[in-house]
Enzyme design. Structure first.
Site, PDB file in Angstrom:
ATOM      1  N   ASN A 134      -8.173  31.974  -3.972  1.00  0.00           N
ATOM      2  CA  ASN A 134      -7.290  31.495  -2.917  1.00  0.00           C
ATOM      3  C   ASN A 134      -7.477  32.262  -1.608  1.00  0.00           C
ATOM      4  OD1 ASN A 134      -6.417  29.836  -4.914  1.00  0.00           O
ATOM      5  ND2 ASN A 134      -4.498  30.926  -5.277  1.00  0.00           N
ATOM      6  N   ASP A 154      -5.078  31.993   0.770  1.00  0.00           N
ATOM      7  CA  ASP A 154      -3.744  31.907   1.393  1.00  0.00           C
ATOM      8  C   ASP A 154      -3.054  33.260   1.554  1.00  0.00           C
ATOM      9  OD1 ASP A 154      -2.575  30.421  -1.728  1.00  0.00           O
ATOM     10  OD2 ASP A 154      -2.733  32.537  -1.190  1.00  0.00           O
ATOM     11  N   HIS A 191     -13.009  34.193  -1.950  1.00  0.00           N
ATOM     12  CA  HIS A 191     -13.326  33.142  -0.969  1.00  0.00           C
ATOM     13  C   HIS A 191     -12.790  33.459   0.426  1.00  0.00           C
ATOM     14  CE1 HIS A 191     -13.784  30.100  -4.542  1.00  0.00           C
ATOM     15  NE2 HIS A 191     -14.783  30.938  -4.456  1.00  0.00           N
ATOM     16  N   CYS A 218     -22.529  41.514  23.734  1.00  0.00           N
ATOM     17  CA  CYS A 218     -21.646  40.713  24.595  1.00  0.00           C
ATOM     18  C   CYS A 218     -20.467  40.159  23.788  1.00  0.00           C
ATOM     19  CB  CYS A 218     -22.420  39.573  25.244  1.00  0.00           C
ATOM     20  SG  CYS A 218     -23.319  38.533  24.086  1.00  0.00           S
ATOM     21  N   CYS A 256     -17.803  33.433  22.479  1.00  0.00           N
ATOM     22  CA  CYS A 256     -18.203  34.559  23.341  1.00  0.00           C
ATOM     23  C   CYS A 256     -18.411  34.011  24.745  1.00  0.00           C
ATOM     24  CB  CYS A 256     -19.491  35.187  22.835  1.00  0.00           C
ATOM     25  SG  CYS A 256     -20.199  36.359  24.016  1.00  0.00           S
ATOM     26  N   CYS A 304     -22.600  34.531  25.487  1.00  0.00           N
ATOM     27  CA  CYS A 304     -23.679  33.837  24.755  1.00  0.00           C
ATOM     28  C   CYS A 304     -23.198  32.575  24.037  1.00  0.00           C
ATOM     29  CB  CYS A 304     -24.310  34.794  23.740  1.00  0.00           C
ATOM     30  SG  CYS A 304     -23.255  35.137  22.329  1.00  0.00           S
ATOM     31  N   ASN A 338      -2.332  26.287 -17.271  1.00  0.00           N
ATOM     32  CA  ASN A 338      -2.515  25.122 -16.403  1.00  0.00           C
ATOM     33  C   ASN A 338      -1.729  23.943 -16.979  1.00  0.00           C
ATOM     34  OD1 ASN A 338      -3.594  22.907 -14.890  1.00  0.00           O
ATOM     35  ND2 ASN A 338      -5.480  24.076 -14.568  1.00  0.00           N
ATOM     36  N   PRO A 339      -0.967  23.239 -16.174  1.00  0.00           N
ATOM     37  CA  PRO A 339      -0.213  22.094 -16.713  1.00  0.00           C
ATOM     38  C   PRO A 339      -1.117  20.920 -17.065  1.00  0.00           C
ATOM     39  CG  PRO A 339       0.131  22.283 -14.331  1.00  0.00           C
ATOM     40  CD  PRO A 339      -0.680  23.475 -14.754  1.00  0.00           C
ATOM     41  N   ALA A 392       2.269  28.200 -13.217  1.00  0.00           N
ATOM     42  CA  ALA A 392       2.134  29.631 -12.899  1.00  0.00           C
ATOM     43  C   ALA A 392       3.494  30.298 -12.705  1.00  0.00           C
ATOM     44  CB  ALA A 392       1.294  29.788 -11.630  1.00  0.00           C
TER      45      ALA A 392
HETATM   46  N1  APR Z   1       0.590  26.068 -11.987  1.00  0.00           N
HETATM   47  C1  APR Z   1      -0.643  26.238 -12.566  1.00  0.00           C
HETATM   48  N2  APR Z   1      -1.696  25.398 -12.345  1.00  0.00           N
HETATM   49  C2  APR Z   1      -1.468  24.329 -11.541  1.00  0.00           C
HETATM   50  C3  APR Z   1      -0.212  24.074 -10.937  1.00  0.00           C
HETATM   51  C4  APR Z   1       0.835  25.006 -11.182  1.00  0.00           C
HETATM   52  N3  APR Z   1       2.035  24.849 -10.636  1.00  0.00           N
HETATM   53  N4  APR Z   1      -0.313  22.926 -10.188  1.00  0.00           N
HETATM   54  C5  APR Z   1      -1.599  22.480 -10.329  1.00  0.00           C
HETATM   55  N5  APR Z   1      -2.287  23.323 -11.143  1.00  0.00           N
HETATM   56  C6  APR Z   1      -3.706  23.249 -11.536  1.00  0.00           C
HETATM   57  C7  APR Z   1      -4.306  21.852 -11.519  1.00  0.00           C
HETATM   58  O1  APR Z   1      -4.079  21.188 -12.747  1.00  0.00           O
HETATM   59  C8  APR Z   1      -5.787  22.145 -11.285  1.00  0.00           C
HETATM   60  O2  APR Z   1      -6.472  22.337 -12.522  1.00  0.00           O
HETATM   61  O3  APR Z   1      -4.429  23.973 -10.563  1.00  0.00           O
HETATM   62  C9  APR Z   1      -5.779  23.481 -10.526  1.00  0.00           C
HETATM   63  C10 APR Z   1      -6.205  23.410  -9.067  1.00  0.00           C
HETATM   64  O4  APR Z   1      -7.557  23.063  -9.049  1.00  0.00           O
HETATM   65  P1  APR Z   1      -8.344  22.851  -7.648  1.00  0.00           P
HETATM   66  O5  APR Z   1      -7.527  22.049  -6.737  1.00  0.00           O
HETATM   67  O6  APR Z   1      -9.705  22.376  -8.011  1.00  0.00           O
HETATM   68  O7  APR Z   1      -8.405  24.322  -7.028  1.00  0.00           O
HETATM   69  P2  APR Z   1      -9.365  25.546  -7.409  1.00  0.00           P
HETATM   70  O8  APR Z   1      -9.745  25.520  -8.846  1.00  0.00           O
HETATM   71  O9  APR Z   1      -8.725  26.770  -6.907  1.00  0.00           O
HETATM   72  O10 APR Z   1     -10.657  25.228  -6.505  1.00  0.00           O
HETATM   73  C11 APR Z   1     -11.699  26.153  -6.508  1.00  0.00           C
HETATM   74  O11 APR Z   1     -12.801  24.995  -4.733  1.00  0.00           O
HETATM   75  O12 APR Z   1     -12.355  23.737  -2.905  1.00  0.00           O
HETATM   76  C12 APR Z   1     -12.861  24.943  -3.307  1.00  0.00           C
HETATM   77  O13 APR Z   1     -12.949  27.063  -2.251  1.00  0.00           O
HETATM   78  C13 APR Z   1     -12.059  26.117  -2.771  1.00  0.00           C
HETATM   79  O14 APR Z   1     -11.213  28.066  -3.949  1.00  0.00           O
HETATM   80  C14 APR Z   1     -11.371  26.669  -4.024  1.00  0.00           C
HETATM   81  C15 APR Z   1     -12.324  26.269  -5.125  1.00  0.00           C
END
Ligand code: APR
Length: 240
Positions: free
Chosen positions: A102, A104, A119, A134, A148, A151, A213-214, A231
């Site tokens: 992440n 964020d 990332h 520069c 810049c 340049c 993961n849900p 989470a």
């Molecule tokens: N708690 C836990 N997991 C969750 C929740 C939650 N509340 N809500 C959604 N998810 C899960 C989804 O089911 C999904 O499997 O989080 C996952 C998010 O997956 P992605 O959107 O693919 O994100 P991520 O795996 O972090 O992507 C990897 O891809 O786009 C690039 O650089 C970017 O770091 C990112 C990388």
């Protein structure tokens, strides 16, 4: 396998690692990437926005998208999952390696020490091309993006775009943690982006790996246990 049994594994493990993805911040109101309806990639095309080529081709278009995402982050707070991880690290110094995909900054905002941010961070900028004297001796010229004044070198978001190398130090430390931890919790990632997802597979070969993961993820096959939940709900239970 229940939360209770995984709590037992956490207590037994000589050290633990946690790998997080966008789902970690979903309950803080940050959109994930690949959720079919709400995911950023359901609305925008990654190849048009998250590559160096795209930025060089349309710097203003890409810059504006990051400005929009930064606006979305304003006022966003860590959720109970971020807080549980920071609390665990405080109570057990040196026992938890926190690796995140992440950008964020919510783990850092929650107070987690030594976050391995694979990332980058969306709040930071850097120079697109290697800066010259520069670039560093003049304040960047206002603009979308800033540049810049001499340049024309552009400022870009300090995140890792598709096709780019991850920060070496963070990746090396993350690989070390994946190889040596007794247990890795893999939270909120679809597991489709490498090398980050590879860390979970490494941990599964060397110790135990638990997916939180849900929804089904690409790493479920390698997991010793899959906990179907969020989470912010499961991490406080697992780490209390
Ligand atoms: N708690 C836990 N997991 C969750 C929740 C939650 N509340 N809500 C959604 N998810 C899960 C989804 O089911 C999904 O499997 O989080 C996952 C998010 O997956 P992605 O959107 O693919 O994100 P991520 O795996 O972090 O992507 C990897 O891809 O786009 C690039 O650089 C970017 O770091 C990112 C990388």
């Amino acid at each position: 396998m229940s939360v209770e049994q995984v709590r037992g594994w956490i207590a037994q493990a000589k050290s633990i690692a946690v790998l997080t993805g966008a789902g970690m911040s979903a309950e803080s109101g940050v959109p994930t990437f690949r959720d079919a309806q709400t995911g950023l990639w359901s609305k925008f095309r990654p190849e048009e926005l998250a590559t160096e080529e795209a930025f060089r081709a349309r710097p203003q278009f890409v810059w504006d998208w990051y400005v929009m995402r930064r606006e979305m982050m304003k006022g966003v707070q860590p959720n109970a999952g971020h807080v549980a991880l920071a609390g665990y690290a405080r109570r057990h110094p040196g026992r938890l390696a926190l690796i995140t995909q992440n950008v964020d900054g919510l783990h850092q905002l929650a107070g987690s020490p030594g976050v391995l941010a694979l990332h980058g961070n969306i709040a930071d900028d850097k120079w697109l091309d290697r800066p010259k004297a520069c670039c560093t001796s003049n304040p960047p010229k206002e603009g979308r993006p800033p540049s810049c004044p001499v340049c024309g070198n552009l400022r870009r978001p300090a995140v890792v775009w598709f096709g780019e190398m991850l920060p070496m130090d963070a990746l090396a430390a993350a690989e070390q943690a994946a190889e040596t931890c007794g247990l890795m919790l893999v939270v909120g990632t679809s597991g489709v982006v490498y090398p980050a997802a590879g860390l979970a597979r490494t941990a599964a070969r060397h110790g135990r790996m638990v997916v939180v993961n849900p929804e089904p993820s690409d790493l479920d096959d390698a997991a010793h246990v899959v906990l179907r939940g969020t989470a912010a709900k499961l991490l406080p239970e697992l780490l209390a």
